[in-house]
Design an enzyme around this catalytic site. Structure first.
Site, mmCIF file in Angstrom:
data_model
loop_
_atom_site.group_PDB
_atom_site.id
_atom_site.type_symbol
_atom_site.label_atom_id
_atom_site.label_comp_id
_atom_site.label_asym_id
_atom_site.label_seq_id
_atom_site.Cartn_x
_atom_site.Cartn_y
_atom_site.Cartn_z
ATOM 1 N N GLY A 96 -15.847 37.866 -3.860
ATOM 2 C CA GLY A 96 -15.265 38.173 -5.156
ATOM 3 C C GLY A 96 -13.767 38.422 -5.107
ATOM 4 O O GLY A 96 -13.111 38.144 -4.114
ATOM 5 N N LEU A 125 -11.681 36.802 -6.976
ATOM 6 C CA LEU A 125 -11.413 35.381 -6.719
ATOM 7 C C LEU A 125 -9.968 34.988 -7.034
ATOM 8 O O LEU A 125 -9.361 35.515 -7.962
ATOM 9 C CB LEU A 125 -12.380 34.526 -7.543
ATOM 10 C CG LEU A 125 -13.867 34.839 -7.326
ATOM 11 C CD1 LEU A 125 -14.731 33.944 -8.212
ATOM 12 C CD2 LEU A 125 -14.264 34.689 -5.868
ATOM 13 N N GLY A 157 -7.619 30.102 -3.870
ATOM 14 C CA GLY A 157 -8.305 29.620 -2.668
ATOM 15 C C GLY A 157 -9.796 29.443 -2.957
ATOM 16 O O GLY A 157 -10.380 28.385 -2.687
ATOM 17 N N HIS A 158 -10.407 30.481 -3.531
ATOM 18 C CA HIS A 158 -11.824 30.377 -3.900
ATOM 19 C C HIS A 158 -12.017 29.247 -4.927
ATOM 20 O O HIS A 158 -12.981 28.488 -4.867
ATOM 21 C CB HIS A 158 -12.322 31.678 -4.530
ATOM 22 C CG HIS A 158 -12.218 32.887 -3.658
ATOM 23 N ND1 HIS A 158 -11.274 33.869 -3.851
ATOM 24 C CD2 HIS A 158 -12.957 33.288 -2.590
ATOM 25 C CE1 HIS A 158 -11.438 34.823 -2.947
ATOM 26 N NE2 HIS A 158 -12.447 34.497 -2.160
ATOM 27 N N GLN A 161 -20.981 43.116 7.215
ATOM 28 C CA GLN A 161 -19.924 42.486 8.006
ATOM 29 C C GLN A 161 -18.680 43.354 8.153
ATOM 30 O O GLN A 161 -17.685 42.914 8.720
ATOM 31 C CB GLN A 161 -19.577 41.104 7.432
ATOM 32 C CG GLN A 161 -18.874 41.125 6.099
ATOM 33 C CD GLN A 161 -18.818 39.741 5.482
ATOM 34 O OE1 GLN A 161 -19.844 39.139 5.177
ATOM 35 N NE2 GLN A 161 -17.621 39.205 5.304
ATOM 36 N N ARG A 195 -7.105 40.255 0.125
ATOM 37 C CA ARG A 195 -6.485 41.413 0.776
ATOM 38 C C ARG A 195 -4.966 41.448 0.566
ATOM 39 O O ARG A 195 -4.342 42.464 0.862
ATOM 40 C CB ARG A 195 -6.816 41.448 2.271
ATOM 41 C CG ARG A 195 -8.262 41.808 2.543
ATOM 42 C CD ARG A 195 -8.541 42.103 4.012
ATOM 43 N NE ARG A 195 -9.848 42.686 4.219
ATOM 44 C CZ ARG A 195 -10.933 42.030 4.614
ATOM 45 N NH1 ARG A 195 -10.873 40.734 4.853
ATOM 46 N NH2 ARG A 195 -12.092 42.651 4.771
HETATM 47 P P1 AMP Z 1 -13.990 35.713 0.906
HETATM 48 O O1 AMP Z 1 -14.214 36.063 -0.542
HETATM 49 O O2 AMP Z 1 -12.713 36.236 1.463
HETATM 50 O O3 AMP Z 1 -15.198 36.016 1.756
HETATM 51 O O4 AMP Z 1 -13.834 34.136 0.940
HETATM 52 C C1 AMP Z 1 -14.836 33.298 0.428
HETATM 53 C C2 AMP Z 1 -14.543 31.868 0.833
HETATM 54 O O5 AMP Z 1 -13.269 31.477 0.308
HETATM 55 C C3 AMP Z 1 -14.451 31.702 2.352
HETATM 56 O O6 AMP Z 1 -15.086 30.487 2.726
HETATM 57 C C4 AMP Z 1 -12.964 31.644 2.596
HETATM 58 O O7 AMP Z 1 -12.603 30.916 3.747
HETATM 59 C C5 AMP Z 1 -12.477 30.941 1.339
HETATM 60 N N1 AMP Z 1 -11.059 31.243 1.125
HETATM 61 C C6 AMP Z 1 -10.474 32.465 1.045
HETATM 62 N N2 AMP Z 1 -9.136 32.343 0.913
HETATM 63 C C7 AMP Z 1 -8.868 31.013 0.941
HETATM 64 C C8 AMP Z 1 -7.667 30.234 0.875
HETATM 65 N N3 AMP Z 1 -6.467 30.808 0.760
HETATM 66 N N4 AMP Z 1 -7.777 28.903 0.947
HETATM 67 C C9 AMP Z 1 -8.988 28.297 1.070
HETATM 68 N N5 AMP Z 1 -10.157 28.967 1.142
HETATM 69 C C10 AMP Z 1 -10.097 30.305 1.077
#
Ligand code: AMP
Length: 282
Positions: A31, A33, A36-37, A61, A187
């Site tokens: 979340g 978002l 990237g997401h 995790q 983050r």
């Molecule tokens: P997270 O919410 O941080 O667990 O990320 C969920 C998914 O989004 C994971 O597969 C991450 O690798 C992907 N993700 C997070 N940040 C980026 C970004 N800047 N570019 C591409 N994918 C991303």
């Protein structure tokens, strides 16, 4: 777009889609978002008839001293982004829905998880594999989308899918960056304006590594040391790791000969950020 909280509701919906012969893409997230997401959701919408986005800050995790409690959350904003991107279902379970009080089964891995982020986050990948394995069983997607931003995670999930015969395709998606190069991350919201500026050192050091490789340098130690020296010029930065590893085995390389992952983790103040470059063709 529907938002559901229980495994049963997801299963009922997906069963209905499958009866009609529709394909399903899954985008697992924690979340808060961002673009990237969104790039993962966009790709999933392009390649599948229906798209499920899971939004779950997975307690398993996070280590005991990590940021589980403070991890940013905003479901309304996430729902608006998912809806605009064309997702069909958000799965947003409570931790109790995913982990019953007598929960005691895990997915663990002997290779790939000990180095890089696994060194300072020893229980992290067990938590990731377990929750992603559960999501795969709950949703039963045809394809699942992961970002190269978390390169070790992408390699671990690919390996898990192969080892355990999950019947789906893992799709890796490129890193989405801010205009100045900082990799987008939930983050990044922890950074104050001075730290935000200092955080650019991650991208700059990776660019330095890239420049050296492109100019013909093949000694991993030379590249590593140049990157470390550069990061150390930033007073707010503290290195967790700077590594050049084989992109298949994630084992450190001495000489760059095949596809290599250059991965770094750096604290900016108290915020731990990760970033990487993959050199596919040497
Ligand atoms: P997270 O919410 O941080 O667990 O990320 C969920 C998914 O989004 C994971 O597969 C991450 O690798 C992907 N993700 C997070 N940040 C980026 C970004 N800047 N570019 C591409 N994918 C991303």
């Amino acid at each position: 777009m529907k938002i559901v909280q229980t495994v049963e509701e997801v299963r009922t919906q997906v069963k209905e889609w499958k009866m009609k012969g529709l394909t399903v893409g899954l985008v697992p997230t924690m979340g808060y978002l961002h673009e990237g997401h969104k790039s993962l959701i966009d790709r999933a919408v392009e390649e599948n008839d229906k798209v499920v986005v899971s939004v779950f800050v997975n307690p398993m995790q996070f280590g005991p001293t990590e940021d589980l409690a403070s991890y940013p959350r905003d479901l309304d904003r996430d729902a608006a982004l998912c809806e605009a991107a064309g997702a069909d279902l958000i799965f947003h379970p409570e931790p109790e829905e995913m982990y019953k009080p007598d929960f005691s089964s895990f997915i663990d891995m002997n290779t790939l998880t000990g180095g890089l982020c696994g060194k300072s986050r020893p229980i992290h990948f067990r938590g990731v594999c377990t929750v992603v394995g559960k999501l795969f069983h709950i949703v039963g997607p045809d394809r699942a989308y992961f970002g190269q931003k978390d390169a070790q995670q992408l390699a671990v999930i690919r390996h898990m899918v192969k080892d355990l015969n999950f019947d789906l395709e893992v799709v890796g998606c490129p890193i989405v960056r801010e205009p100045d190069g900082l990799a987008k991350s939930s983050r990044n919201t922890y950074l104050n304006p001075t730290e935000r500026q200092a955080a650019l050192i991650l991208y700059k050091s990776l660019e330095k590594g890239k420049e050296l490789i492109e100019s013909g340098e093949r000694q991993a130690s030379v590249i590593r040391e140049a990157m470390i020296r550069m990061i150390e010029t930033e007073p707010l930065a503290k290195i967790d790791y700077v590594e050049l590893v084989d992109w298949d085995t994630l084992e450190p390389v001495a000489l760059i000969e095949g596809p290599v992952l250059n991965a770094i983790a750096v604290y900016i103040g108290t915020t731990r950020l990760i970033d990487n470059h993959i050199y596919e063709r040497i």
